[in-house]
Design a protein around this motif. Structure first.
Motif, PDB file in Angstrom:
ATOM      1  N   CYS A 245      41.868  35.818  71.675  1.00  0.00           N
ATOM      2  CA  CYS A 245      41.949  37.116  71.104  1.00  0.00           C
ATOM      3  C   CYS A 245      41.330  37.164  69.741  1.00  0.00           C
ATOM      4  O   CYS A 245      41.433  36.229  69.210  1.00  0.00           O
ATOM      5  N   ALA A 246      41.005  38.502  69.557  1.00  0.00           N
ATOM      6  CA  ALA A 246      40.331  38.725  68.236  1.00  0.00           C
ATOM      7  C   ALA A 246      40.952  39.910  67.756  1.00  0.00           C
ATOM      8  O   ALA A 246      41.040  40.995  68.714  1.00  0.00           O
ATOM      9  N   SER A 247      40.890  40.169  66.346  1.00  0.00           N
ATOM     10  CA  SER A 247      41.249  41.474  65.774  1.00  0.00           C
ATOM     11  C   SER A 247      40.075  42.011  64.901  1.00  0.00           C
ATOM     12  O   SER A 247      39.409  41.191  64.566  1.00  0.00           O
ATOM     13  N   SER A 248      40.246  43.383  65.218  1.00  0.00           N
ATOM     14  CA  SER A 248      39.191  44.049  63.961  1.00  0.00           C
ATOM     15  C   SER A 248      39.956  45.431  63.472  1.00  0.00           C
ATOM     16  O   SER A 248      40.982  45.855  64.069  1.00  0.00           O
ATOM     17  N   LEU A 249      39.430  45.817  62.694  1.00  0.00           N
ATOM     18  CA  LEU A 249      39.842  47.072  62.141  1.00  0.00           C
ATOM     19  C   LEU A 249      39.786  48.206  63.108  1.00  0.00           C
ATOM     20  O   LEU A 249      40.969  48.941  63.274  1.00  0.00           O
ATOM     21  N   ARG A 250      38.664  48.468  63.962  1.00  0.00           N
ATOM     22  CA  ARG A 250      38.501  49.567  64.812  1.00  0.00           C
ATOM     23  C   ARG A 250      37.981  48.934  66.255  1.00  0.00           C
ATOM     24  O   ARG A 250      38.180  49.878  66.872  1.00  0.00           O
ATOM     25  N   GLY A 251      37.697  47.911  66.392  1.00  0.00           N
ATOM     26  CA  GLY A 251      37.251  47.399  67.488  1.00  0.00           C
ATOM     27  C   GLY A 251      35.652  47.278  67.671  1.00  0.00           C
ATOM     28  O   GLY A 251      35.057  47.827  66.893  1.00  0.00           O
TER      29      GLY A 251
END
Lengths: 117, 112
Positions: free
Chosen positions: A91-97
């Motif tokens: 999984c990866a996270s980011s502010l807005r995708g």
């Protein structure tokens, strides 16, 4: 700042069972995306969530589902496991995708290695 | 059809050599995004760069540089003066808002 965490790190299940994987994004990040990596199919995009809504989905059967909670933590569920579901799930996270057209950097977790026997 | 081709399955170089990893993509969309990721032996993916289809400027970041050419549908990645720590599998990917496609990856071995 803590990175992306995934639990559990390793999992062994048998065919027909169901599994739930968890991903906690970096604090403040509202987007979580999931990927499957197998030796045969390589890296494949599963889905992306932003603010509790699924934004995009890859080409996977309905047995693969996910959700995102109000605190941005996300879970991925696979029902009726098949041998071919054995994979590393990232999984990866980011502010807005990443599928939004934003210029965000993605931060990946260490992955959950699922083995289906 | 949309896809990403990384024809080089594995490359071996000696430390300090320059190396270029090739990525060729196919898409009919005019708006799309290209990515490079690094996956070291630990398995965790590392995001390296994101480039949109309207920005053909080359990018340099330290020893890394990227050459985006729409005319040849290529987005190549060069590591200058390679180091052993650069040993990893590198993936190129294409996103057009709705779908995300990865290449099969290029394994880079940098020998001391």
């Amino acid at each position: 700042k803590a990175g992306v965490t995934q639990t559990p790190r390793y999992l062994i299940k048998t065919r027909g069972q169901q599994v739930t994987l968890s991903c906690s994004p970096i604090s403040g990040h509202r987007s979580v995306s999931w990927y499957q990596q197998t030796p045969g199919q390589g890296l494949q995009f599963l889905f992306e969530y932003f603010s509790e809504t699924q934004r995009n989905k890859g080409n996977f059967p309905g047995r693969f589902s996910g959700r995102q909670f109000s605190n941005s933590r996300s879970e991925m569920n696979v029902s009726t496991l098949e041998l071919g579901d054995s994979a590393l799930y990232l999984c990866a996270s980011s502010l807005r995708g990443v599928t939004s057209g934003s210029t965000d950097t993605q931060y990946f977790g260490p992955g959950t290695r699922l083995t289906v026997l | 059809a949309q896809k990403v081709t990384q024809a080089q399955t594995e490359i071996s170089v000696v430390e300090k050599e320059d190396v270029t990893l090739d990525c060729v993509y196919e898409t009919r969309d005019t708006t799309y995004y290209l990515f490079w990721y690094k996956q070291p032996p630990s398995g965790e993916l590392v995001f390296l760069i994101r480039r949109n289809s309207f920005d053909e400027q080359n990018e340099i970041s330290g020893r890394y540089s990227w050459n985006f050419q729409k005319s040849t549908s290529s987005f190549n990645f060069t590591i200058t003066a390679s180091q052993v720590v650069d040993s990893a599998v590198y993936f190129c990917a294409l996103n057009n808002f709705n779908k995300f496609y990865f290449g099969s990856g290029t394994k880079l071995n940098v020998k001391p």
